[in-house]
Design a protein around this motif. Structure first.
Motif, short mmCIF file in Angstrom:
data_model
loop_
_atom_site.label_atom_id
_atom_site.label_comp_id
_atom_site.label_asym_id
_atom_site.label_seq_id
_atom_site.Cartn_x
_atom_site.Cartn_y
_atom_site.Cartn_z
N UNK A 12 0.83 -1.20 0.00
CA UNK A 12 0.00 0.00 0.00
C UNK A 12 0.87 1.25 0.00
N UNK A 13 1.90 1.28 0.83
CA UNK A 13 2.79 2.44 0.87
C UNK A 13 3.53 2.60 -0.46
N UNK A 14 4.02 1.50 -1.01
CA UNK A 14 4.76 1.54 -2.27
C UNK A 14 3.91 2.10 -3.40
N UNK A 15 2.65 1.65 -3.49
CA UNK A 15 1.79 2.08 -4.58
C UNK A 15 1.02 3.37 -4.28
N UNK A 16 1.08 3.84 -3.05
CA UNK A 16 0.46 5.14 -2.74
C UNK A 16 1.41 6.28 -3.04
N UNK A 17 2.69 6.07 -2.79
CA UNK A 17 3.68 7.13 -2.96
C UNK A 17 4.96 6.55 -3.52
N UNK A 53 -12.51 5.11 -8.52
CA UNK A 53 -11.07 5.34 -8.64
C UNK A 53 -10.32 4.17 -8.01
N UNK A 54 -9.27 3.75 -8.69
CA UNK A 54 -8.40 2.70 -8.16
C UNK A 54 -7.05 3.31 -7.85
N UNK A 55 -6.65 3.25 -6.59
CA UNK A 55 -5.30 3.61 -6.20
C UNK A 55 -4.85 2.60 -5.15
N UNK A 56 -3.86 2.92 -4.37
CA UNK A 56 -3.30 1.96 -3.42
C UNK A 56 -4.29 1.49 -2.37
#
Length: 147
Positions: free
Chosen positions: A28-33, A76-79
């Motif tokens: 989650x952290x990797x794909x959020x930021x 919307x698709x994000x982390x």
């Protein structure tokens, strides 16, 4: 999971300087930021039968986006997975405390990265595409829920 502001996972100076340390963060952290654009483009490419859009969030006064996500019919698709887009925008605006512009992305991955100073997959410590596909597979797309 509920929408979470990307800034919650903003990389530290050491994570920005060392790709291995950035890579070792949780998904989650990797794909959020740091790899949000990789997840968004992977989402679009994974569903060629859907009209998946790509959107960048740009803070008022900034030139480059701070977060990228995929869109489909108000979702919307994000982390944090699939959430109503208005919720993703709201949590990010509240966290950042600044107005955020929603900017559609029309360029391909290479063009987007070159224009906005984002990394291409080969510039990560390891190839993020298999990791993005695996992470994406953990989220049920809204068309499977709302159908």
């Amino acid at each position: 999971m509920p929408a979470v502001a990307a800034g919650v996972f903003r990389r530290t100076p050491i994570e920005r300087a060392d790709q291995r340390i950035a890579w070792e963060r949780g998904d989650q952290a990797f794909f959020a930021a740091g790899a949000c654009h990789i997840l968004a483009f992977t989402c679009r490419d994974s569903y060629p039968d859907r009209e998946i859009g790509l959107t960048a969030m740009v803070m008022d006064g900034d030139e480059h986006p701070f977060h990228v996500y995929a869109t489909w019919q108000g979702w919307a698709l994000d982390a944090a997975g699939w959430n109503p887009e208005h919720e993703v925008l709201a949590v990010n605006t509240a966290f950042e405390g600044r107005r955020i512009a929603r900017v559609p992305i029309t360029a391909g991955l290479a063009g987007f990265c070159a224009t906005h100073l984002h990394r291409m997959p080969d510039q990560y410590w390891r190839d993020p595409l298999p990791r993005a596909r695996a992470y994406l597979s953990g989220f049920t797309p809204p068309w499977d829920v709302t159908a």
